[in-house]
Design an enzyme around this catalytic site. Structure first.
Site, PDB file in Angstrom:
ATOM      1  N   ARG A   1       0.789  -1.237   0.000  1.00 39.17           N
ATOM      2  CA  ARG A   1       0.000   0.000   0.000  1.00 39.17           C
ATOM      3  C   ARG A   1       0.826   1.295   0.000  1.00 39.17           C
ATOM      4  O   ARG A   1       0.383   2.318   0.522  1.00 39.17           O
ATOM      5  CB  ARG A   1      -0.967   0.029   1.191  1.00 39.17           C
ATOM      6  CG  ARG A   1      -2.074  -0.993   1.102  1.00 39.17           C
ATOM      7  CD  ARG A   1      -2.949  -0.768  -0.127  1.00 39.17           C
ATOM      8  NE  ARG A   1      -4.072  -1.685  -0.126  1.00 39.17           N
ATOM      9  CZ  ARG A   1      -4.052  -2.875  -0.736  1.00 39.17           C
ATOM     10  NH1 ARG A   1      -2.976  -3.275  -1.399  1.00 39.17           N
ATOM     11  NH2 ARG A   1      -5.108  -3.645  -0.714  1.00 39.17           N
TER      12      ARG A   1
ATOM     13  N   SER B   1     -11.022   0.135   2.296  1.00 40.95           N
ATOM     14  CA  SER B   1     -10.453  -0.295   3.583  1.00 40.95           C
ATOM     15  C   SER B   1      -9.921   0.948   4.296  1.00 40.95           C
ATOM     16  O   SER B   1      -9.168   1.724   3.710  1.00 40.95           O
ATOM     17  CB  SER B   1      -9.284  -1.251   3.363  1.00 40.95           C
ATOM     18  OG  SER B   1      -9.724  -2.425   2.750  1.00 40.95           O
TER      19      SER B   1
ATOM     20  N   GLU C   1      -5.101   3.497   6.156  1.00 44.67           N
ATOM     21  CA  GLU C   1      -4.708   3.396   4.741  1.00 44.67           C
ATOM     22  C   GLU C   1      -5.162   4.670   4.033  1.00 44.67           C
ATOM     23  O   GLU C   1      -4.553   5.134   3.070  1.00 44.67           O
ATOM     24  CB  GLU C   1      -5.378   2.161   4.115  1.00 44.67           C
ATOM     25  CG  GLU C   1      -5.106   2.030   2.635  1.00 44.67           C
ATOM     26  CD  GLU C   1      -5.889   0.914   1.978  1.00 44.67           C
ATOM     27  OE1 GLU C   1      -5.722  -0.254   2.355  1.00 44.67           O
ATOM     28  OE2 GLU C   1      -6.668   1.223   1.050  1.00 44.67           O
TER      29      GLU C   1
HETATM   30  N1  EPU Z   1     -12.859 -10.399   8.366  1.00 44.12           N
HETATM   31  C1  EPU Z   1     -13.614 -10.506   9.498  1.00 44.12           C
HETATM   32  N2  EPU Z   1     -14.582  -9.569   9.726  1.00 44.12           N
HETATM   33  C2  EPU Z   1     -14.815  -8.534   8.872  1.00 44.12           C
HETATM   34  C3  EPU Z   1     -14.025  -8.429   7.706  1.00 44.12           C
HETATM   35  C4  EPU Z   1     -13.041  -9.362   7.464  1.00 44.12           C
HETATM   36  O1  EPU Z   1     -13.435 -11.415  10.300  1.00 44.12           O
HETATM   37  O2  EPU Z   1     -15.703  -7.726   9.147  1.00 44.12           O
HETATM   38  C5  EPU Z   1     -11.841 -11.418   8.091  1.00 44.12           C
HETATM   39  C6  EPU Z   1     -12.196 -12.208   6.845  1.00 44.12           C
HETATM   40  O3  EPU Z   1     -13.026 -13.294   7.154  1.00 44.12           O
HETATM   41  C7  EPU Z   1     -10.851 -12.652   6.345  1.00 44.12           C
HETATM   42  C8  EPU Z   1      -9.926 -11.531   6.770  1.00 44.12           C
HETATM   43  O4  EPU Z   1     -10.617 -10.789   7.767  1.00 44.12           O
HETATM   44  O5  EPU Z   1     -10.452 -13.819   6.998  1.00 44.12           O
HETATM   45  C9  EPU Z   1      -9.524 -10.610   5.609  1.00 44.12           C
HETATM   46  O6  EPU Z   1     -10.692  -9.995   5.067  1.00 44.12           O
HETATM   47  P1  EPU Z   1     -10.884  -9.731   3.506  1.00 44.12           P
HETATM   48  O7  EPU Z   1     -10.702 -11.012   2.766  1.00 44.12           O
HETATM   49  O8  EPU Z   1     -12.149  -9.000   3.326  1.00 44.12           O
HETATM   50  O9  EPU Z   1      -9.657  -8.838   3.066  1.00 44.12           O
HETATM   51  P2  EPU Z   1      -9.066  -7.528   3.713  1.00 44.12           P
HETATM   52  O10 EPU Z   1      -7.688  -7.866   4.120  1.00 44.12           O
HETATM   53  O11 EPU Z   1      -9.954  -6.930   4.725  1.00 44.12           O
HETATM   54  C10 EPU Z   1      -7.983  -6.619   1.511  1.00 44.12           C
HETATM   55  C11 EPU Z   1      -7.780  -5.236   0.963  1.00 44.12           C
HETATM   56  C12 EPU Z   1      -9.003  -4.818   0.154  1.00 44.12           C
HETATM   57  C13 EPU Z   1      -9.247  -5.832  -0.947  1.00 44.12           C
HETATM   58  C14 EPU Z   1      -9.469  -7.201  -0.285  1.00 44.12           C
HETATM   59  C15 EPU Z   1      -9.670  -8.301  -1.290  1.00 44.12           C
HETATM   60  C16 EPU Z   1      -6.382  -4.066   2.597  1.00 44.12           C
HETATM   61  C17 EPU Z   1      -6.349  -3.094   3.720  1.00 44.12           C
HETATM   62  N3  EPU Z   1      -7.600  -4.313   2.062  1.00 44.12           N
HETATM   63  O12 EPU Z   1      -9.045  -6.536   2.454  1.00 44.12           O
HETATM   64  O13 EPU Z   1      -8.691  -3.582  -0.464  1.00 44.12           O
HETATM   65  O14 EPU Z   1     -10.392  -5.473  -1.723  1.00 44.12           O
HETATM   66  O15 EPU Z   1      -8.291  -7.534   0.489  1.00 44.12           O
HETATM   67  O16 EPU Z   1      -8.483  -8.681  -1.850  1.00 44.12           O
HETATM   68  O17 EPU Z   1      -5.339  -4.557   2.198  1.00 44.12           O
HETATM   69  C18 EPU Z   1      -8.838  -1.247  -0.163  1.00 44.12           C
HETATM   70  O18 EPU Z   1      -7.600  -1.289  -0.083  1.00 44.12           O
HETATM   71  O19 EPU Z   1      -9.486  -0.181  -0.084  1.00 44.12           O
HETATM   72  C19 EPU Z   1      -9.540  -2.496  -0.338  1.00 44.12           C
HETATM   73  C20 EPU Z   1     -10.859  -2.564  -0.359  1.00 44.12           C
END
Ligand code: EPU
Length: 317
Positions: free
Chosen positions: A187, A236, A306
């Site tokens: 990021r 995010s 972020e």
């Molecule tokens: N989770 C929870 N509760 C929640 C949300 C997530 O327990 O309310 C758990 C999920 O079950 C999963 C883990 O947290 O095990 C990760 O969640 P998710 O797969 O949604 O991915 P993320 O790490 O939250 C990242 C990027 C997103 C991108 C998604 C999909 C970051 C900060 N965010 O989200 O990017 O769309 O992966 O690849 O790296 C953005 O940067 O604005 C963005 C939306």
């Protein structure tokens, strides 16, 4: 650095194009908050940007590049100085060349302007049967913003596609840099503060149009199922801490649905702060601080936003 104040008349004389005065930044931000910017100027080409950059530097005026505003939080008191919007030739996309790789495959080099929207580039790649950018479907940023923050999803990021980029440094000098020298990390990139991405050349592979469309559809569906795509947010809100997930931690701490004023932690994904319609920037910042304190207390982890919080430095977002 100074505000425009006494220079407003000089700016009107100097800049032949349109200047929008005292425009609420809420309309330039997907979070839909933020007070007025002193002036907003759309710049159509590198020559004009160079002139404006020079004038701002000479008069010691703050400036900010704002793209799609999908990753910024603007304070309620607004921003002093000039908001620069990259328009005109900064929104173009052009096919440069097709190069054979030693593997026998080909790479196709596409140049996109810093002000071009990522979704326009995703559509272009799909139409041209180019694969590599499918992960970007639904990311609501500009190419400049996406590269400055090395936007990513589903295990891919834009930094790994950048072959080279044309940059303007803080002195207004323009140079081409190879993608591998931009120092992409999770990021972020490693270019100096106030570096402006004028355009980037990205390398894609020829692909199958139906497969590309299918992958985009799959990612859109995942996004619609896991993220509050229809609500006002900046994606995010926090970066994921090393080997963990901000969303998981915030969820485990019981924040889903928690709100301060009009700012609320999404019930769909805990790492999204949404503006329910009446949020101020202060509400969002208060909510951010409460979450950070609780996550630090419970898990000993300091969550870093972020989202770029404007007001303390220059940005391309
Ligand atoms: N989770 C929870 N509760 C929640 C949300 C997530 O327990 O309310 C758990 C999920 O079950 C999963 C883990 O947290 O095990 C990760 O969640 P998710 O797969 O949604 O991915 P993320 O790490 O939250 C990242 C990027 C997103 C991108 C998604 C999909 C970051 C900060 N965010 O989200 O990017 O769309 O992966 O690849 O790296 C953005 O940067 O604005 C963005 C939306």
């Amino acid at each position: 650095m100074a505000s425009l104040n006494s220079h407003a008349k000089d700016l009107s004389r100097f800049w032949q194009g349109k200047i929008l005065w005292d425009i609420p930044m809420a309309q330039f931000s997907t979070l839909k908050v933020g007070g007025p910017a002193e002036a907003v100027i759309s710049v159509e080409n590198i020559e004009d940007l160079t002139r404006l950059h020079h004038w701002l530097k000479e008069n010691d005026i703050d400036w900010w590049i704002v793209g799609r505003g999908s990753n910024i939080l603007v304070p309620d008191k607004g921003l002093t100085g000039v908001i620069i919007v990259l328009a005109g030739e900064f929104r173009s996309i052009e096919k440069l060349s097709i190069k054979p790789l030693s593997s026998g495959e080909e790479k196709v080099l596409i140049r996109a302007g810093g002000g071009c929207s990522l979704s326009k580039l995703v559509s272009y790649c799909t139409a041209q049967s180019l694969t590599g950018l499918e992960f970007g479907v639904g990311i609501p940023g500009s190419i400049g913003g996406a590269i400055v923050m090395n936007a990513g999803a589903w295990g891919c990021d834009i930094g790994s596609l950048v072959d080279s980029a044309i940059l303007m440094d803080s002195d207004g000098n323009i140079a081409t840099k190879q993608g591998k020298n931009l120092g992409f990390l999770y990021r972020k990139w490693s270019m100096g503060k106030n570096t402006i991405l004028l355009s980037a050349t990205l390398a894609f592979r020829p692909g199958n149009k139906e497969n590309i469309k299918d992958t985009c559809r799959k990612y859109q569906e995942l996004r619609h199922n896991n993220q509050p795509v229809a609500e006002a947010s900046a994606g995010s809100f926090f970066k994921n801490p090393p080997d963990d997930s901000a969303g998981r931690l915030i969820d485990e701490a019981g924040f889903k649905g928690f709100s301060i004023g009009g700012a609320k932690v999404s019930e769909t994904h805990a790492n999204f702060i949404i503006n329910t319609g009446t949020a101020s920037a202060a509400n969002i910042l208060d909510l951010m601080h409460v979450i950070q304190q609780e996550i630090l207390k419970r898990f000993g982890i300091k969550l870093e936003p972020e989202v770029h919080i404007l007001g303390g430095g220059l940005n391309q977002s």
